[in-house]
Each structure stands twice: as C-alpha cells, then as structure tokens.
Design a protein around this motif. Structure first.
Motif, PDB file in Angstrom:
ATOM      1  N   TRP A  19     -51.605   1.287  17.649  1.00 52.82           N
ATOM      2  CA  TRP A  19     -50.999   0.512  18.725  1.00 52.82           C
ATOM      3  C   TRP A  19     -51.934  -0.654  19.032  1.00 52.82           C
ATOM      4  CZ3 TRP A  19     -50.577   2.200  24.500  1.00 52.82           C
ATOM      5  CH2 TRP A  19     -49.858   1.239  25.223  1.00 52.82           C
ATOM      6  N   ASN A  20     -51.538  -1.852  18.655  1.00 52.73           N
ATOM      7  CA  ASN A  20     -52.314  -3.058  18.903  1.00 52.73           C
ATOM      8  C   ASN A  20     -51.799  -3.681  20.199  1.00 52.73           C
ATOM      9  OD1 ASN A  20     -53.375  -5.677  18.921  1.00 52.73           O
ATOM     10  ND2 ASN A  20     -53.349  -5.829  16.691  1.00 52.73           N
ATOM     11  N   LYS A  21     -52.407  -3.304  21.321  1.00 54.33           N
ATOM     12  CA  LYS A  21     -51.955  -3.746  22.643  1.00 54.33           C
ATOM     13  C   LYS A  21     -52.068  -5.260  22.808  1.00 54.33           C
ATOM     14  CE  LYS A  21     -53.339   0.577  24.790  1.00 54.33           C
ATOM     15  NZ  LYS A  21     -54.174   1.241  25.783  1.00 54.33           N
ATOM     16  N   ASP A  22     -53.149  -5.850  22.272  1.00 55.97           N
ATOM     17  CA  ASP A  22     -53.362  -7.291  22.441  1.00 55.97           C
ATOM     18  C   ASP A  22     -52.282  -8.123  21.758  1.00 55.97           C
ATOM     19  OD1 ASP A  22     -55.665  -6.789  23.893  1.00 55.97           O
ATOM     20  OD2 ASP A  22     -56.947  -6.845  22.107  1.00 55.97           O
ATOM     21  N   ASN A  23     -51.789  -7.648  20.614  1.00 55.76           N
ATOM     22  CA  ASN A  23     -50.771  -8.393  19.867  1.00 55.76           C
ATOM     23  C   ASN A  23     -49.361  -7.811  20.038  1.00 55.76           C
ATOM     24  OD1 ASN A  23     -52.456 -10.385  18.716  1.00 55.76           O
ATOM     25  ND2 ASN A  23     -53.275  -8.831  17.338  1.00 55.76           N
ATOM     26  N   HIS A  24     -49.213  -6.824  20.942  1.00 60.66           N
ATOM     27  CA  HIS A  24     -47.914  -6.231  21.256  1.00 60.66           C
ATOM     28  C   HIS A  24     -47.222  -5.728  19.991  1.00 60.66           C
ATOM     29  CE1 HIS A  24     -48.812  -8.194  25.010  1.00 60.66           C
ATOM     30  NE2 HIS A  24     -48.891  -9.345  24.357  1.00 60.66           N
ATOM     31  N   LEU A  25     -47.924  -4.850  19.286  1.00 61.57           N
ATOM     32  CA  LEU A  25     -47.466  -4.394  17.984  1.00 61.57           C
ATOM     33  C   LEU A  25     -47.782  -2.907  17.790  1.00 61.57           C
ATOM     34  CD1 LEU A  25     -46.318  -5.491  15.243  1.00 61.57           C
ATOM     35  CD2 LEU A  25     -48.694  -5.761  14.527  1.00 61.57           C
ATOM     36  N   LEU A  26     -46.806  -2.184  17.298  1.00 61.25           N
ATOM     37  CA  LEU A  26     -46.972  -0.783  16.934  1.00 61.25           C
ATOM     38  C   LEU A  26     -46.807  -0.702  15.421  1.00 61.25           C
ATOM     39  CD1 LEU A  26     -47.340   2.021  18.267  1.00 61.25           C
ATOM     40  CD2 LEU A  26     -44.869   2.231  18.264  1.00 61.25           C
ATOM     41  N   GLU A  27     -47.858  -0.243  14.723  1.00 61.31           N
ATOM     42  CA  GLU A  27     -47.841  -0.169  13.263  1.00 61.31           C
ATOM     43  C   GLU A  27     -47.796   1.293  12.833  1.00 61.31           C
ATOM     44  OE1 GLU A  27     -50.499  -3.816  11.772  1.00 61.31           O
ATOM     45  OE2 GLU A  27     -51.529  -2.462  13.182  1.00 61.31           O
ATOM     46  N   ILE A  28     -46.861   1.599  11.925  1.00 60.84           N
ATOM     47  CA  ILE A  28     -46.665   2.967  11.462  1.00 60.84           C
ATOM     48  C   ILE A  28     -46.783   2.980   9.942  1.00 60.84           C
ATOM     49  CG2 ILE A  28     -45.070   4.925  11.402  1.00 60.84           C
ATOM     50  CD1 ILE A  28     -43.743   3.591  13.927  1.00 60.84           C
ATOM     51  N   TYR A  29     -47.706   3.827   9.448  1.00 64.07           N
ATOM     52  CA  TYR A  29     -47.978   3.925   8.012  1.00 64.07           C
ATOM     53  C   TYR A  29     -47.620   5.323   7.515  1.00 64.07           C
ATOM     54  CZ  TYR A  29     -50.843  -0.228   8.865  1.00 64.07           C
ATOM     55  OH  TYR A  29     -51.279  -1.476   9.231  1.00 64.07           O
ATOM     56  N   PRO A  30     -46.501   5.471   6.793  1.00 62.77           N
ATOM     57  CA  PRO A  30     -46.191   6.777   6.184  1.00 62.77           C
ATOM     58  C   PRO A  30     -47.174   7.085   5.054  1.00 62.77           C
ATOM     59  CG  PRO A  30     -44.271   5.313   6.204  1.00 62.77           C
ATOM     60  CD  PRO A  30     -45.451   4.492   6.587  1.00 62.77           C
ATOM     61  N   GLU A  31     -47.397   8.377   4.784  1.00 63.76           N
ATOM     62  CA  GLU A  31     -48.275   8.764   3.669  1.00 63.76           C
ATOM     63  C   GLU A  31     -47.698   8.313   2.335  1.00 63.76           C
ATOM     64  OE1 GLU A  31     -49.431  12.864   3.391  1.00 63.76           O
ATOM     65  OE2 GLU A  31     -50.854  12.672   5.036  1.00 63.76           O
TER      66      GLU A  31
END
Length: 176
Positions: free
Chosen positions: A113-125
């Motif tokens: 969760w990149n709060k500063d850039n308002h971004l949620l990044e999800i990496y599947p295996e």
C-alpha cells in the motif's frame, strides 16, 4: 358526486404513490452495489463491477469485492495496481487482501500500500492466465469518514511485457 377531472387527478396521484412505495424496497437492496451515473463518469466499456459487503457507510468497516470480467483479461497478469483519488481517506489492511480466480483464492507474493502515491499493488505468486474472471477482495477496509464518489482505477502488468501498467477499467465506488 366528483367531477371527472378530480377523479382522474386522484387516480393519477394514487398510481404515482403506489409506484413510489413499490420502488422503495428495491432501492434499499442497492446498498453497496454499483449505482447509475447520469452525467460524466466512466465510459460504459471501462466501468468495472463491484460490491461493498457492508453497505459502504462513511467511517465504518467494509469489504470491497472488485471484479474484473474474463473478457477484460486479454493477457496474463503478474501485477494489479489499483489507484484511487487523493481525497479518499480510507484505510486498507494489506494482510486481508485476497485474489480469487475461478472460485479459488490464489497465493499472493506481496501486497503493498503506497499511501503517498494513492496506490495499492498486488503481486500474485503465479501469473493469472488470460481469459480468467478475477475478484479482488479487500477486507477490513476502513471507509473514509465522509461520503463521496471515488474512482478506483485498475491497471495491470503482464509477464514479459514492457514494464508499463495497462489500464483495464475503473470501479466507481460511492460511500454514503
């Protein structure tokens, strides 16, 4: 006894009132589901479906079910990036993010969760195959303390692709 115009107006009024009363229960079931936008908004083909399990009430806890239809998944996906507006002041629990493909939860390598850039990044295996319907579940979300309409944009990165995120669509989430 009554004039014809009075009877017509009375019957018209009763018909309208009846339609409103019948429509009220239907409106209450719409809590937490995508609504109808009259002006502006996202083009129909870019609008993504979602559900807020606990009604999308301001300041309360919720679970977001963000859906991506199989027809949008034209290539395999190794990363989801969900951006949201800077005025969205909710909170995400990165330990309670789940990606569901074909009714099965898949293992995630990492959720950032990149709060500063308002971004949620999800990496599947493992990369998610093309043509798969996907549901991203964000549990234990703290909704913002004020209501509003928030555009959550979905971008993806495909394996072996140029490392640029591709836009898939937008969830227009309303918090009341």
């Amino acid at each position: 006894m009554f004039s014809k115009s009075f009877v017509r107006r009375a019957l018209s009024g009763l018909a309208i009132a009846g339609c409103l009363v019948v429509g009220l229960p239907t409106l209450s079931f719409a809590d937490g589901l995508p609504g109808f936008t009259l002006w502006g908004g996202v083009k129909g083909e870019d609008s993504l479906n979602f559900r807020l399990d606990f009604g999308g009430r301001a300041g309360s806890w919720d679970r977001y079910r963000l859906r991506i239809p199989a027809k949008k998944m034209k290539l395999a996906v190794e990363q989801f990036a969900i951006s949201y507006p800077d005025y969205y002041k909710g909170e995400f629990d990165t330990k309670n993010v789940e990606v569901i493909v074909k009714d099965k939860s898949i293992k995630l390598q990492e959720v950032r969760w990149n709060k500063d850039n308002h971004l949620l990044e999800i990496y599947p295996e493992e990369p998610i195959p093309a043509g798969s319907g996907v549901e991203i579940q964000l549990a234990n979300v703290r909704n913002p303390s004020f209501g509003g309409m928030f555009y959550f944009n979905c971008q993806v990165l495909s394996p072996g692709d140029v490392p640029l995120l591709r836009y898939l669509g937008t969830w227009v989430i309303t918090i009341s």
